[in-house]
Design a protein around this motif. Structure first.
Motif, mmCIF file in Angstrom:
data_model
loop_
_atom_site.group_PDB
_atom_site.id
_atom_site.type_symbol
_atom_site.label_atom_id
_atom_site.label_comp_id
_atom_site.label_asym_id
_atom_site.label_seq_id
_atom_site.Cartn_x
_atom_site.Cartn_y
_atom_site.Cartn_z
ATOM 1 N N PRO A 1 9.418 -10.230 -14.169
ATOM 2 C CA PRO A 1 9.867 -10.418 -12.823
ATOM 3 C C PRO A 1 10.545 -9.315 -12.245
ATOM 4 N N VAL A 2 10.270 -9.170 -10.973
ATOM 5 C CA VAL A 2 11.312 -8.213 -10.163
ATOM 6 C C VAL A 2 11.720 -8.629 -8.870
ATOM 7 N N MET A 3 12.521 -8.387 -8.239
ATOM 8 C CA MET A 3 13.120 -8.789 -7.031
ATOM 9 C C MET A 3 11.994 -9.191 -6.128
ATOM 10 N N SER A 4 12.231 -10.272 -5.550
ATOM 11 C CA SER A 4 11.022 -10.731 -4.659
ATOM 12 C C SER A 4 11.769 -11.060 -3.381
ATOM 13 N N LEU A 5 10.929 -10.651 -2.330
ATOM 14 C CA LEU A 5 11.462 -10.573 -0.835
ATOM 15 C C LEU A 5 10.546 -11.780 -0.102
ATOM 16 N N ASN B 1 5.646 -8.718 -11.511
ATOM 17 C CA ASN B 1 5.461 -10.169 -10.858
ATOM 18 C C ASN B 1 6.512 -10.530 -9.615
ATOM 19 N N THR B 2 6.141 -10.648 -8.572
ATOM 20 C CA THR B 2 7.116 -10.999 -7.622
ATOM 21 C C THR B 2 6.996 -12.431 -7.146
ATOM 22 N N TRP B 3 6.822 -13.248 -7.980
ATOM 23 C CA TRP B 3 6.673 -14.757 -8.060
ATOM 24 C C TRP B 3 8.042 -15.336 -7.617
ATOM 25 N N SER B 4 8.098 -16.195 -6.743
ATOM 26 C CA SER B 4 9.383 -16.787 -6.627
ATOM 27 C C SER B 4 9.115 -17.958 -5.550
ATOM 28 N N GLU B 5 9.881 -19.269 -6.079
ATOM 29 C CA GLU B 5 9.663 -20.135 -4.992
ATOM 30 C C GLU B 5 10.499 -19.936 -3.791
ATOM 31 N N LEU B 6 11.255 -18.886 -3.900
ATOM 32 C CA LEU B 6 11.919 -18.537 -2.272
ATOM 33 C C LEU B 6 10.938 -17.380 -1.687
ATOM 34 N N THR B 7 9.522 -17.076 -2.078
ATOM 35 C CA THR B 7 8.831 -16.242 -1.522
ATOM 36 C C THR B 7 7.651 -17.161 -1.564
ATOM 37 N N LEU C 1 1.654 -7.105 -8.813
ATOM 38 C CA LEU C 1 1.415 -8.487 -8.001
ATOM 39 C C LEU C 1 2.197 -8.585 -6.851
ATOM 40 N N CYS C 2 1.638 -8.284 -5.658
ATOM 41 C CA CYS C 2 2.087 -8.470 -4.379
ATOM 42 C C CYS C 2 1.439 -9.160 -3.439
ATOM 43 N N GLY C 3 2.324 -9.648 -2.324
ATOM 44 C CA GLY C 3 1.757 -10.666 -1.260
ATOM 45 C C GLY C 3 2.819 -10.373 0.026
ATOM 46 N N CYS C 4 3.777 -11.143 0.010
ATOM 47 C CA CYS C 4 4.534 -11.190 1.229
ATOM 48 C C CYS C 4 4.855 -9.787 1.525
ATOM 49 N N ASP C 5 5.268 -9.374 2.992
ATOM 50 C CA ASP C 5 5.223 -8.154 3.530
ATOM 51 C C ASP C 5 5.914 -7.015 2.619
ATOM 52 N N LYS C 6 7.098 -7.453 2.417
ATOM 53 C CA LYS C 6 8.015 -6.213 1.635
ATOM 54 C C LYS C 6 7.594 -6.102 0.091
ATOM 55 N N THR C 7 6.717 -7.082 -0.330
ATOM 56 C CA THR C 7 6.647 -7.000 -1.826
ATOM 57 C C THR C 7 5.546 -5.964 -2.206
ATOM 58 N N THR C 8 4.736 -5.773 -1.326
ATOM 59 C CA THR C 8 3.802 -4.502 -1.516
ATOM 60 C C THR C 8 4.432 -3.304 -1.479
ATOM 61 N N PRO C 9 5.120 -2.767 -0.339
ATOM 62 C CA PRO C 9 5.507 -1.396 -0.321
ATOM 63 C C PRO C 9 6.904 -1.352 -1.544
ATOM 64 N N SER C 10 7.820 -2.195 -1.621
ATOM 65 C CA SER C 10 8.638 -2.074 -2.869
ATOM 66 C C SER C 10 7.957 -1.846 -4.124
ATOM 67 N N LEU C 11 6.862 -2.528 -4.362
ATOM 68 C CA LEU C 11 6.323 -2.112 -5.838
ATOM 69 C C LEU C 11 5.748 -1.011 -5.772
ATOM 70 N N VAL C 12 4.908 -0.453 -4.592
ATOM 71 C CA VAL C 12 4.244 0.822 -4.634
ATOM 72 C C VAL C 12 5.344 1.890 -4.796
ATOM 73 N N MET C 13 6.325 1.787 -3.864
ATOM 74 C CA MET C 13 7.300 2.799 -4.022
ATOM 75 C C MET C 13 7.821 2.780 -5.456
ATOM 76 N N GLY C 14 8.233 1.927 -5.848
ATOM 77 C CA GLY C 14 8.894 1.974 -7.241
ATOM 78 C C GLY C 14 7.961 2.649 -8.402
ATOM 79 N N ALA C 15 6.624 1.997 -8.328
ATOM 80 C CA ALA C 15 5.576 2.545 -9.201
ATOM 81 C C ALA C 15 5.423 4.075 -9.125
#
Ligand code: FES
Length: 570
Positions: free
Chosen positions: A79-83, A45-51, A118-132
């Motif tokens: 949770p993982v780092m959210s961008l 989950n890339t949930w964050s109130e900063l994202t 679970l991804c949404g904002c720009d970099k959260t999709t590629p970072s999750l897919v790359m890691g997976a």
């Protein structure tokens, strides 16, 4: 039967001290014994109130959990780092690779059998897919969905308007008060940017790669059908674990080609190139910058969405969503490519329909016959550069002009609005040292605001060249991702104000009218910029980041290490 083969049994199926430790602490959350015998599904989950674009993800995760439980799995959210694109400095791109390391190690190090990303904002999709991809356990993407279209004084507004408003502020046609009013009107619902910016591009990328259930890309974040899709994805990942359907089974060369063709047809962001190259590098599929040009060349832009067109993601969903676009591309796609639901991509779109031909046009009479992205080469970009023709001004696509060179973003900010700056509408603005190593992190500054004095004359576009990126919501005749970047001492690094440059998108070339001898002599005198940092992540990043033409991943992160842990005791 699955109980013995599950990866998680190597934790929860153990006896003795290790098994005790693995289970006992989990039981502090009221987990009964039978849960430990089920497929364990991580919800990354890339949930964050900063994202802000991902702020609804804790709620969305609950629907994923419903689906996992329904299919007999045991959900564990982590949770993982959210961008967050709008807040994070100096740029989220600096941290994409770091976030991908977090994702990779969090998946591998834990007792997981499969994962929902679970991804949404720009970099959260590629970072999750790359890691997976580097772990290669069964994985499915659930996007957070776009915001509803912004509304202001009876008109639709979206993220692309930010650039027009910024120019309006410089011209004096917009004031701070109006800007303030628009803030709440632009982002009036949860979700990511509602235009075909990078977040929507990434959601379409994930779907066209086959990593999602069909229809995932365009359902608005607040639409109840997004929750249904999240629940269905939760159920599906449990089945994927049982079938051992891994990213490497889905992400074949055919899947990457489908994604490139789709991106051309939707007018996706230039950032797509960087992220897809990086994902291909992780999963081990050969992909080159030139492939984007070759595969896109005959694909017209058929989707009429901002920033290349008029409409928003919500409209795309109502018009039939990405499946309707894919169906229109049927003749171009690899129909047999496998997707996350176990069906081929063509089986998924065969019943799709277009409900609004002004939003999803057809390949015979496209919205724009020009291709979505073009790759340029020449003596100032020996390893390539990128332009988005659909967002450029037609008469500037073949243009020769004198360079006005800025050595850094600070230099640009200091001089761009200076009345004494020698610049006119035929000049070519060149911005150096905004590449992966140079900035560092390759920020979205390539669509430089034009000089105030030209804006006041009504000039709305000029040729701009940089080694940086552009927001997926941006537009203009903007050449990006120049490689090698200025910070590495290539030909781009020695351009000077007054050099004559020719951009010829038709012939895919970008060159400076200087001979090899002059370029070599200038490079002899070239001095590298000082190191940004001698410690920490920035040091690691600048030491190991690859050029944009390779996807700007860290060199040691290419490939994968699989799901196996290095030491198997507590
Ligand atoms: Fe998050 Fe645009 S700022 S998607």
């Amino acid at each position: 039967m699955e109980k013995e083969n599950l990866r998680s049994r190597n934790w929860f199926g153990r006896t003795g001290k290790d098994g005790f430790i693995y289970r006992a602490w989990m039981k502090n959350n009221g987990i009964p014994d039978h849960e430990f015998r089920k497929p364990v599904i991580g919800i990354c989950n890339t949930w964050s109130e900063l994202t802000p674009c991902n702020v609804h993800f804790r709620d969305l995760a609950e629907y994923v959990k419903r689906g996992i439980r329904e299919a007999g799995g045991f959900p564990v959210e982590f949770p993982v780092m959210s961008l967050g694109e709008t807040l994070m400095k100096p740029t989220t791109m600096l941290f994409r690779n770091l976030a991908s390391m977090d994702v990779e190690e969090s998946i591998r190090g834990n007792p997981l059998d499969g994962v929902v990303l679970l991804c949404g904002c720009d970099k959260t999709t590629p970072s999750l897919v790359m890691g997976a991809c580097s772990v290669n356990l069964p994985a499915i993407v659930v996007s957070g969905g776009p915001m509803l279209t912004g509304r202001y004084k009876g008109a639709s507004i979206g993220t692309s308007d930010v650039w027009r408003l910024a120019a309006g502020l410089e011209e004096g046609t917009v004031n701070e008060e109006q800007l303030h009013e628009m803030e709440a009107a632009l982002c009036h619902s949860q979700g990511h940017c509602a235009v075909m910016g990078t977040a929507s591009t990434m959601a379409c990328m994930a779907e066209s790669l086959g990593l999602t259930l069909p229809g995932n890309a365009a359902i608005p974040a607040v639409d109840a059908r997004r929750k249904v899709l999240a629940q269905q994805s939760g159920s599906r990942i449990v089945e994927m674990v049982r079938e051992d359907l891994k990213p490497s089974d889905i992400l074949t060369r055919a899947a990457f080609e489908n994604a490139i063709i789709t991106n051309a047809a939707i007018g996706g962001s230039t950032n797509f190139i960087l992220h897809l190259l990086a994902i291909a590098g992780r999963i081990g599929v050969p992909l080159q910058l030139s492939d984007f040009d070759t595969l896109s060349k005959n694909i017209p832009l058929i989707v009429n969405l901002q920033p290349s067109g008029q409409f928003f993601m919500e409209d795309l969903y109502d018009a039939g969503g990405l499946p309707a676009v894919l169906k229109e591309l049927d003749a171009h796609l690899h129909r047999e490519a496998l997707t996350a639901n176990g069906k081929t991509i063509s089986q998924n779109y065969q019943h799709a329909q277009c409900y609004n031909a002004s939003i999803i046009t057809n390949t015979g009479q496209p919205f724009n016959a020009g291709t979505g992205l073009a790759v340029l080469t020449g003596n100032i970009c020996e390893q390539g550069a990128v332009i988005k023709p659909s967002a450029a001004t037609p008469h500037l696509m073949q243009h020769t002009g004198a360079a006005v060179v800025f050595e850094s973003i600070d230099d640009y900010k200091q001089r761009i609005h200076d009345d004494d700056l020698e610049v006119d509408e035929n000049s070519i603005l060149v911005l150096k040292n905004v590449g992966p190593k140079g900035y560092p992190g390759m920020p979205e500054v390539g669509n430089m605001t034009l000089p105030k004095k030209l804006l006041k004359k009504g000039i709305t576009d000029m040729v701009r060249i940089s080694d940086g990126r552009m927001s997926g919501t941006g537009f203009g005749t903007v050449v990006l991702h120049v490689a090698p970047e200025a910070a590495t001492g290539g030909n781009f690094s020695v351009l000077k104000t007054g050099d004559i440059i020719t951009l010829d998108v038709h012939n895919r070339s970008l060159y400076v009218h200087l001979g090899d001898t002059e370029l070599a002599a200038r490079k002899e005198l070239w001095q590298p910029i000082p190191a940004h940092s001698t410690r920490g992540y920035v040091h690691l990043y600048t030491t190991h980041v690859q050029q944009a033409s390779l996807g700007a991943d860290l060199d040691f992160l290419r490939g994968g290490s699989g799901p196996h842990v290095t030491k198997d005791s507590h």
